[in-house]
Design a protein around this motif. Structure first.
Motif, PDB file in Angstrom:
ATOM      1  N   ARG B  25       0.939  -1.142   0.099  1.00  0.00           N
ATOM      2  CA  ARG B  25       0.064   0.233  -0.154  1.00  0.00           C
ATOM      3  C   ARG B  25       0.908   1.073  -0.110  1.00  0.00           C
ATOM      4  N   ALA B  26       0.397   2.278  -0.538  1.00  0.00           N
ATOM      5  CA  ALA B  26       1.129   3.606  -0.375  1.00  0.00           C
ATOM      6  C   ALA B  26       0.254   4.755  -0.027  1.00  0.00           C
ATOM      7  N   VAL B  27       0.417   5.571   0.640  1.00  0.00           N
ATOM      8  CA  VAL B  27      -0.382   6.785   1.130  1.00  0.00           C
ATOM      9  C   VAL B  27      -0.242   7.776  -0.175  1.00  0.00           C
ATOM     10  N   GLY B  39       7.565  -2.773  -6.453  1.00  0.00           N
ATOM     11  CA  GLY B  39       8.004  -1.955  -7.558  1.00  0.00           C
ATOM     12  C   GLY B  39       6.941  -0.575  -7.618  1.00  0.00           C
ATOM     13  N   CYS B  40       5.524  -0.863  -7.988  1.00  0.00           N
ATOM     14  CA  CYS B  40       4.808   0.087  -7.884  1.00  0.00           C
ATOM     15  C   CYS B  40       4.731   0.865  -6.567  1.00  0.00           C
ATOM     16  N   GLN B  41       4.863   0.322  -5.425  1.00  0.00           N
ATOM     17  CA  GLN B  41       4.787   0.771  -4.225  1.00  0.00           C
ATOM     18  C   GLN B  41       6.012   1.903  -4.077  1.00  0.00           C
ATOM     19  N   ALA B  42       6.936   1.296  -4.517  1.00  0.00           N
ATOM     20  CA  ALA B  42       8.317   2.225  -4.317  1.00  0.00           C
ATOM     21  C   ALA B  42       8.268   3.522  -5.068  1.00  0.00           C
ATOM     22  N   VAL B  43       7.497   3.250  -6.296  1.00  0.00           N
ATOM     23  CA  VAL B  43       7.409   4.475  -7.345  1.00  0.00           C
ATOM     24  C   VAL B  43       6.400   5.425  -6.680  1.00  0.00           C
ATOM     25  N   ALA B  44       5.188   4.809  -6.299  1.00  0.00           N
ATOM     26  CA  ALA B  44       4.313   5.812  -5.678  1.00  0.00           C
ATOM     27  C   ALA B  44       4.625   6.591  -4.335  1.00  0.00           C
ATOM     28  N   GLN B  45       5.566   6.030  -3.680  1.00  0.00           N
ATOM     29  CA  GLN B  45       5.833   6.554  -2.202  1.00  0.00           C
ATOM     30  C   GLN B  45       6.803   7.665  -2.861  1.00  0.00           C
ATOM     31  N   THR B  46       7.634   7.319  -3.951  1.00  0.00           N
ATOM     32  CA  THR B  46       8.568   8.378  -4.187  1.00  0.00           C
ATOM     33  C   THR B  46       7.917   9.560  -4.638  1.00  0.00           C
ATOM     34  N   ILE B  47       6.681   9.308  -5.495  1.00  0.00           N
ATOM     35  CA  ILE B  47       6.063  10.482  -6.124  1.00  0.00           C
ATOM     36  C   ILE B  47       5.348  11.375  -4.702  1.00  0.00           C
ATOM     37  N   ALA B  48       4.700  10.624  -3.785  1.00  0.00           N
ATOM     38  CA  ALA B  48       3.943  11.310  -2.936  1.00  0.00           C
ATOM     39  C   ALA B  48       4.890  11.774  -2.089  1.00  0.00           C
ATOM     40  N   LEU B 151      19.624   9.499 -14.487  1.00  0.00           N
ATOM     41  CA  LEU B 151      18.770   8.054 -15.133  1.00  0.00           C
ATOM     42  C   LEU B 151      18.183   7.361 -13.898  1.00  0.00           C
ATOM     43  N   GLU B 152      18.675   7.201 -12.889  1.00  0.00           N
ATOM     44  CA  GLU B 152      18.238   6.542 -11.671  1.00  0.00           C
ATOM     45  C   GLU B 152      17.176   7.241 -11.166  1.00  0.00           C
ATOM     46  N   ALA B 153      17.002   8.361 -11.253  1.00  0.00           N
ATOM     47  CA  ALA B 153      16.071   9.139 -10.612  1.00  0.00           C
ATOM     48  C   ALA B 153      14.660   9.055 -11.754  1.00  0.00           C
ATOM     49  N   VAL B 154      14.811   8.885 -12.765  1.00  0.00           N
ATOM     50  CA  VAL B 154      13.775   8.855 -13.797  1.00  0.00           C
ATOM     51  C   VAL B 154      13.169   7.276 -13.519  1.00  0.00           C
ATOM     52  N   ARG B 155      13.970   6.289 -13.220  1.00  0.00           N
ATOM     53  CA  ARG B 155      13.677   5.095 -12.920  1.00  0.00           C
ATOM     54  C   ARG B 155      12.844   4.960 -11.467  1.00  0.00           C
ATOM     55  N   ALA B 156      13.106   5.727 -10.679  1.00  0.00           N
ATOM     56  CA  ALA B 156      12.573   5.915  -9.201  1.00  0.00           C
ATOM     57  C   ALA B 156      10.980   6.267  -9.416  1.00  0.00           C
ATOM     58  N   ILE B 157      10.686   6.997 -10.547  1.00  0.00           N
ATOM     59  CA  ILE B 157       9.166   7.451 -10.784  1.00  0.00           C
ATOM     60  C   ILE B 157       8.713   6.464 -11.774  1.00  0.00           C
ATOM     61  N   GLY B 158       9.311   5.554 -12.054  1.00  0.00           N
ATOM     62  CA  GLY B 158       8.558   4.347 -12.727  1.00  0.00           C
ATOM     63  C   GLY B 158       8.762   4.442 -14.274  1.00  0.00           C
ATOM     64  N   TYR B 159       9.605   5.277 -14.871  1.00  0.00           N
ATOM     65  CA  TYR B 159       9.965   5.470 -16.123  1.00  0.00           C
ATOM     66  C   TYR B 159      11.248   5.001 -16.622  1.00  0.00           C
ATOM     67  N   ARG B 160      11.461   4.789 -17.771  1.00  0.00           N
ATOM     68  CA  ARG B 160      13.003   4.488 -18.085  1.00  0.00           C
ATOM     69  C   ARG B 160      13.715   5.508 -19.068  1.00  0.00           C
ATOM     70  N   ALA B 161      14.758   5.885 -19.008  1.00  0.00           N
ATOM     71  CA  ALA B 161      15.395   6.998 -19.595  1.00  0.00           C
ATOM     72  C   ALA B 161      16.594   6.336 -20.353  1.00  0.00           C
ATOM     73  N   PHE B 162      16.766   6.664 -21.661  1.00  0.00           N
ATOM     74  CA  PHE B 162      18.001   6.070 -22.549  1.00  0.00           C
ATOM     75  C   PHE B 162      18.665   7.498 -23.029  1.00  0.00           C
ATOM     76  N   PRO B 163      19.631   7.612 -22.975  1.00  0.00           N
ATOM     77  CA  PRO B 163      20.384   8.443 -23.660  1.00  0.00           C
ATOM     78  C   PRO B 163      20.217   8.313 -25.270  1.00  0.00           C
ATOM     79  N   ALA B 164      19.769   9.467 -25.684  1.00  0.00           N
ATOM     80  CA  ALA B 164      19.660   9.418 -27.326  1.00  0.00           C
ATOM     81  C   ALA B 164      20.837   9.303 -27.997  1.00  0.00           C
TER      82      ALA B 164
END
Lengths: 45, 847
Positions: B25-27, B39-48, B151-164
């Motif tokens: 669960r996440a608040v 995974g979703c919990q961690a992302v949601a907690q980061t966002i909140a 790049l890790e910060a992007v991962r932390a909110i559930g997206y993936r980033a790749f240098p173009a």
């Protein structure tokens, strides 16, 4: 009617001025993303 | 806008159903919300936690499901090395700038979330996400933050980033965009102003305007038309010249001719003895044509942008052995940093990073990408290894001989360029027709001008121009490629990469779908389904030892054990004297005790008698763990069925396709699986040649066969089938040979591809009908003198635009689909997979 001899060349000059202004705004990237800003205004920071 | 996420049974973050018994669960915004996984919990907690929960209020689509992967994080660190950054990072003092491709953007709230999250990182100077291209422009201070942290910060909110890496291409596209917009503006503004000068002349009766004023207006019009003709319309002249040099008639030829003729006539009228001027018509149709082209170009870029995700599939790093043979310790280095003479370890399943010689070990490699040889090649010490080949069997040590970013880049290019450079037959046919059509138009225009010169000389010129301009082969030439480009882009966004464009045509005609079993219908990846323990042995203890023995191996069994250990949070101990016996198992010493993990016979050799088991046909394979004199545990591993397999098979049959399973596995296992999916045509124990022969037999009976496979043995049969589909999780080799690649192994992508191919062909047919109808009506009208040049310009631009917009209807489907009933279907299949306890991540009850 004589004023037209001034106004018509003036309007041509104006066109080129406005053109230059737009050239600057295109170059500075104001038209690169036409969709994002419309959405962004809805999000409060 | 908050219709998303109100169903309390589903994960509030990604929208997938929450498995029974889960307590994640996440608040968010003061309310506790259910989450489907850690995974979703961690992302949601980061966002909140960052007070960014406004994202949940304004999003219009669920976030992508979050996975986890520690290895990925290791790889990200490679991006901090200067040698890697050289490719895509722009530097200016301490300032660094990079273009990132963001994966997982579903709506504008995602854009906002990424921008906010990144801008709040200390050291980040600027983070801007382009909504259309899903690219982020990030500037940061290299002394305060590292690229890998971003790049890790992007991962932390559930997206993936790749240098173009294709930063050059992006810049070129931006330049093209800007200059196209500028051309449209020049033409549009010129048009408006020239019209102002033309209107008095139209309105003035005879004698009300003095010849001086009229002349002045004409000169002013001329001054404004010059940039329109020579700058804005320069595109058409260059295109026409290019076409004529190549001895063919493109669509720019009549347009350029029309503009040139009317401009020259107007200039003669202005500075010579008088006559009609056409400045207003010229500027107007140049504007309409460019406007149509600009909109079309934007649409195309949008469709193609997603294709670039393909680039990242290739390996970035290598394991260098710095002190071999004294030590087997490896360090992760970027592939570009390899030098001739380096020793690298290549694990099974990995792509060989450079050309070199095998120093120690023995393995088989797939070189089909390079040589077309589809069977694995045996490699012993001293054999040459080629960059880009896949190591299939066991870890080997290679001495690097030739390096160069050229190797890696050429593979990317070979794959993507093939799709881009191919002209499917349907496009070639329409192009050839367009060529003839233009020749006919030129003749008709000449004929009409000659006729009108006799009948009404004053109108002859503009009737000729109108005929040239109104008959628009654009609609004909644009109709098909645009529709195909758009559907390739749409499919790419759904994780289906089209490597040969003809696949879209072929899909519609498919009558038989042949499926491989392992890796196609199943996940091709073992997971721990159940385990049995010797009396008095704690589960964590057994798993911890097993994981210690398997650490560092990329064997499927090892992966299953390690994944289970990681999932349960078991601390893994250190093992010494590790020894792998191919086909039997692993041996090693943990805490001074010798253990074996592997087949029943291998473990029984040291452990003594093992308890009898009844593994009769539950589809699992058992791995034993024992030490000298006693056994500890039995792990049952299963290759789980893909959750969507049943749904896909049913949908294929509902569309009237015959579904077959051809597999190299044991016939009983294949039969059980096929019957459980409702497939009654299946064959097991097939060799690659057998599969190929079987498909050929079907084809001789008139079938159009689509083959879906992943393994390297599928290469011959993939080549035999009219349409080949590779699972993205499978061997790189079969991806290279296939027409379609289902990225991330989503079998359901096949259904998307079928649906989109059907709609694409319908759109192509509609467009061709429209182009025909338009010309049949417009041509006689123009010849009869009812169409003025500016009307012709509108007609032509409008017709091309209509065709492009019709093709663009293929883009929108993603949003429509996810809001529709299909979205809930996706959820249901996942829910069905969880209670079985056989999903990729075994729950706590599995042990």
């Amino acid at each position: 009617m004589d004023i037209l001899y001034l106004l018509i060349p003036l309007s041509v000059v104006l066109v080129f001025l406005i053109g230059a202004l737009f050239w600057w705004s295109v170059r500075s990237g104001q038209f690169d993303d036409l969709e994002g800003p419309g959405h962004r205004i809805l999000d409060d920071d | 806008m908050s219709a998303i996420g109100d169903n309390s049974q589903d994960c509030y973050h990604c929208g997938l159903p929450v498995p029974a018994g889960s307590s994640f669960r996440a608040v968010i915004g003061g309310e506790s919300r259910a989450m489907c996984c850690a995974g979703c919990q961690a992302v949601a907690q980061t966002i909140a936690g960052e007070n960014l929960d406004g994202y949940y209020r304004s999003r219009t689509a669920f976030a992508p499901a979050s996975g986890d992967g520690a290895e990925e994080l290791e790889r990200l660190r490679l991006y901090d090395l200067d040698s890697v950054q050289a490719d895509f990072v722009r530097r200016e003092g301490d300032m660094r700038e990079v273009q990132l491709l963001l994966e997982g953007i579903t709506c504008s709230a995602c854009v906002w979330l990424n921008e906010q999250h990144l801008s709040r990182m200390p050291g980040v100077l600027l983070a801007e996400v382009n909504y259309t291209t899903h690219r982020a422009l990030v500037r940061w201070n290299a002394t305060r933050v590292r690229l890998s942290e971003i790049l890790e910060a992007v991962r932390a909110i559930g997206y993936r980033a790749f240098p173009a890496t294709a930063a050059g291409a992006e810049q070129a596209r931006r330049r093209e965009n800007r200059s196209a917009l500028w051309r449209v503006f020049v033409a549009g503004f010129g048009m408006m102003q020239v019209m102002m000068y033309a209107v008095p002349e139209y309105l003035a009766g005879d004698g009300t305007m003095t010849p001086d004023i009229e002349r002045l207006m004409r000169i002013a019009s001329f001054v404004l038309t010059v940039p329109v003709v020579f700058y804005s319309a320069g595109l058409f002249f260059r295109g026409a010249l290019r076409d004529l040099r190549a001895h063919r008639l493109g669509m720019d030829v009549p347009v350029a001719l029309g503009i040139a003729v009317s401009f020259v006539a107007s200039v003669i009228a202005t500075f010579g003895e008088g006559g009609a001027v056409y400045y207003d018509s010229i500027t107007m149709f140049v504007f309409f044509l460019l406007g149509g082209r600009y909109l079309e170009m934007r649409a195309r870029q949008k469709a193609v942008a997603s294709l670039e995700y393909l680039d990242r599939a290739l390996p970035l790093g290598a394991h260098r052995l710095s002190a071999y043979p004294a030590s087997h310790e490896t360090e992760e280095i970027p592939a570009v940093a390899l030098r001739a003479g380096d020793l690298v370890l290549i694990k099974p399943g990995e792509v060989i990073p450079a050309d070199g010689v095998l120093v120690s070990g023995e393995t088989e490699t797939d070189e089909a990408l390079l040589t077309g040889e589809s069977l694995p090649v045996l490699k012993r010490a001293g054999a040459a290894l080629v960059a880009g080949a896949v190591n299939r069997l066991s870890p080997v040590v290679m001495r690097v001989e030739r390096v160069g970013e050229g190797t890696r880049a050429s593979h990317i290019r070979r794959l993507t360029e093939r799709a881009a450079g191919q002209r499917p037959p349907i496009v070639e046919i329409t192009d050839r027709i367009a060529g003839w059509f233009i020749a006919a138009v030129l003749l008709i225009a000449a004929g009409a001008t000659l006729y009108w010169l006799q009948a009404d000389p004053g109108r002859a010129l503009w009737i000729g121009v109108a005929v040239l301009v109104v008959t628009c082969p654009c609609a004909l030439s644009l109709a098909t490629p645009t529709a195909l480009a758009v559907s390739v882009g749409t499919l790419a966004r759904r994780g289906v990469v089209v490597t040969r464009v003809h696949a879209i045509e072929a899909l519609e005609r498919v009558t038989h779908v042949v499926l491989d079993k392992t890796g196609t219908l199943t996940q091709g990846r073992l997971s721990l389904a159940a385990s049995a323990l010797a009396p008095g042995v704690p589960a964590e203890h057994a798993l911890s030892i097993a994981a210690a023995l398997e650490r560092g191996s990329e064997h499927p069994i090892a992966q299953a054990i390690l994944q289970a250990a990681e999932h349960l949070g078991v601390s893994i101990r250190a093992a010494a004297q590790l020894r792998a016996i191919p086909g039997a198992g692993m041996e090693g010493v943990v805490d001074g005790i010798r253990y074996r993990l592997g087949s029943r016979r291998y473990v029984a050799q040291i452990a003594g008698v093992l308890p009898a088991t009844d593994d009769a046909g539950d589809g699992t394979s058992a791995v034993w763990l024992g030490s000298e004199g006693c056994w500890l545990a039995r792990f049952n591993l299963r290759d789980a069925l893909r959750p969507e397999a049943r749904e896909v098979v049913q949908a294929l049959r509902a569309r009237g396709k015959r579904v077959l399973v051809l597999s190299g596995d044991e016939p009983t296992a294949v039969g059980a699986l096929a019957r459980s999916l409702g497939i009654d045509e299946f064959e097991g124990a097939m060799t690659p040649e057998g599969k190929q022969a079987r498909v050929r037999a079907l084809q001789e009976a008139g079938a159009v066969v689509a083959m879906v496979g992943d393994g390297v043995n599928d290469a011959p049969v993939l080549a035999q089938a009219q349409l080949s589909v590779a699972m993205g999780s499978g061997a790189v080799v079969s991806q290279a040979q296939s027409d379609l690649v289902l990225l991330s192994g989503r079998l359901g992508g096949l259904l998307d591809a079928l649906a989109i191919s059907r709609r694409t062909l319908r759109v192509v047919r509609e467009n061709l009908w429209w182009a025909t109808l338009y010309n049949v009506i417009a041509l006689p009208l123009a010849v009869a003198g009812y169409v003025t040049p500016w009307m012709a310009g509108i007609g032509m631009a409008g017709s091309s635009l209509l065709v492009v917009l019709n093709a663009l209807r293929l883009i929108e489907t993603r949003e429509r689909r996810e809001e529709g009933p299909a979205g809930t279907q996706r959820g249901r299949t996942v829910a069905a997979a969880h209670p079985a306890g056989a999903g990729p991540a075994p729950g706590p009850g599995a042990l």
